[in-house]
Design an enzyme around this catalytic site. Structure first.
Site, PDB file in Angstrom:
ATOM      1  N   GLN A 166       2.330  12.987 -14.980  1.00 62.76           N
ATOM      2  CA  GLN A 166       1.399  12.728 -16.077  1.00 62.76           C
ATOM      3  C   GLN A 166       2.132  12.456 -17.399  1.00 62.76           C
ATOM      4  O   GLN A 166       1.626  12.756 -18.480  1.00 62.76           O
ATOM      5  CB  GLN A 166       0.437  13.904 -16.233  1.00 62.76           C
ATOM      6  CG  GLN A 166      -0.571  14.018 -15.108  1.00 62.76           C
ATOM      7  CD  GLN A 166      -1.510  12.823 -15.038  1.00 62.76           C
ATOM      8  OE1 GLN A 166      -1.789  12.165 -16.043  1.00 62.76           O
ATOM      9  NE2 GLN A 166      -1.997  12.531 -13.842  1.00 62.76           N
ATOM     10  N   SER A 167       3.303  11.848 -17.327  1.00 61.49           N
ATOM     11  CA  SER A 167       4.117  11.608 -18.514  1.00 61.49           C
ATOM     12  C   SER A 167       3.441  10.671 -19.508  1.00 61.49           C
ATOM     13  O   SER A 167       3.125   9.518 -19.193  1.00 61.49           O
ATOM     14  CB  SER A 167       5.460  11.010 -18.083  1.00 61.49           C
ATOM     15  OG  SER A 167       6.173  10.531 -19.203  1.00 61.49           O
ATOM     16  N   ASN A 168       3.243  11.155 -20.737  1.00 62.81           N
ATOM     17  CA  ASN A 168       2.754  10.291 -21.810  1.00 62.81           C
ATOM     18  C   ASN A 168       3.797   9.252 -22.195  1.00 62.81           C
ATOM     19  O   ASN A 168       3.462   8.103 -22.507  1.00 62.81           O
ATOM     20  CB  ASN A 168       2.410  11.142 -23.038  1.00 62.81           C
ATOM     21  CG  ASN A 168       1.282  12.097 -22.777  1.00 62.81           C
ATOM     22  OD1 ASN A 168       0.210  11.705 -22.346  1.00 62.81           O
ATOM     23  ND2 ASN A 168       1.515  13.380 -23.041  1.00 62.81           N
TER      24      ASN A 168
END
Length: 334
Positions: free
Chosen positions: A74-76
């Site tokens: 879920q890396s921004n």
């Protein structure tokens, strides 16, 4: 060699007063402001784009046609790297920890919409993730591509320049600023703010001016060392990693978990100011600010800025956070 940044976002982002949230956490109505770096414009917004303006600018100057980076599912930062690539007509390859199907929706949905290719590295530590990214870059070069490896979280001394600029914006937007509170993940955001605004102490003496309070989210084993590594090239001596103002009481069971204080902070921000935070970064950062007010580290009568670094898409990929949010809904009979 220094390269100019590429323009990817809209600056300055707003700085807004938050009087209802201030009252709820024990500050005065004029004490608390929110720096809206969730409103940077491209790819769903967020702080990583400030760093990417510099790191991608360097990649373009070196002739890159493909951006490669790493992160959690879920890396921004991965999502905004894909957005930067799309805006500039480049390819994007995201090397993510884990396996296909373990995490869905949220940032992953946007990664696909933005046209990024995903490479799953499996259950690896940071070194294993870096090794997987290096291997991907080798394969791309062998196929004739010109990849540029963008650092984890976008954090480097170069990327920190984006938050030097943010600190300068804050000084102009919020007169009398005393404390800036920000989530501390890979270190580059806090590093730039420290370079622009200062740490807690200089040579052991309270400087009495603007300072930066970082709230550790559990992304690194030693986040203060990372902050100082990235800030040092922009600071004329005097401050050490030990002099940084860092809270480490909000990590809980680990980076990807939803802590009780962060969950409460999510609900409080939403119901007092209509501002939506994320469960990993800004939720923990606000929980850290609440704790800092409670123990007297941040005091009423001193102007404080909470930096909203974005991350909303990650909420929708976090089952615990979604369940918590849905549990707060009220059904009214017709």
């Amino acid at each position: 060699m220094s390269h100019p940044p590429v323009q990817l976002a809209t600056f300055p982002t707003p700085a807004e007063p938050a009087p209802r949230l201030a009252a709820a956490i024990g500050l005065g109505p004029e004490d608390l402001w929110v720096k809206r770096d969730d409103l940077t414009g491209v790819g769903g917004g967020g702080n990583k784009i400030r760093k990417l303006e510099w790191t991608v600018g360097a990649a373009l100057a070196e002739g890159a046609d493909t951006l490669v980076t790493t992160g959690a599912p879920q890396s921004n930062h991965a999502r905004l790297t894909a957005a930067a690539a799309a805006r500039l007509g480049l390819a994007a390859v995201l090397v993510l920890r884990g396996s296909p199907g373990e995490s869905r929706s949220g940032n992953l949905a946007l990664d696909g919409l933005l046209g990024a290719r995903l490479v799953w590295a499996g259950d690896v530590d940071r070194a294993g993730l870096d090794a997987a990214a290096a291997e991907v870059c080798e394969r791309l070069r062998a196929s004739g591509a010109r990849p540029a490896l963008i650092p984890f979280g976008g954090s480097s001394a170069l990327g920190a320049r984006g938050y030097v600029r943010c600190g300068e914006e804050l000084r102009a937007q919020v007169p009398g600023l005393r404390t800036v509170v920000v989530a501390l993940g890979s270190g580059g955001t806090m590093a730039g703010l420290v370079a622009a605004l200062g740490a807690e102490t200089v040579l052991g003496v309270d400087v009495g001016a603007e300072t930066v309070l970082g709230v550790d989210v559990g992304a690194l084993a030693d986040p203060a060392a990372a902050v100082w590594e990235f800030a040092a090239p922009h600071v004329d001596g005097g401050v050490t990693a030990d002099g940084l103002r860092v809270r480490r009481d909000q990590v809980g069971a680990g980076y990807a978990t939803l802590t009780g204080p962060a969950a409460q902070a999510l609900r409080l921000a939403a119901r007092t100011e209509g501002i939506v935070l994320d469960p990993v970064y800004t939720g923990r950062a606000l929980a850290g600010l609440i704790a800092a007010v409670r123990d007297g580290d941040v005091r009423p009568g001193e102007r404080t800025v909470f930096v909203h670094t974005g991350g909303l898409p990650g909420l929708f990929g976090h089952p615990e956070a979604v369940a918590y949010a849905e549990a707060g809904t009220r059904t009214v009979e017709r």
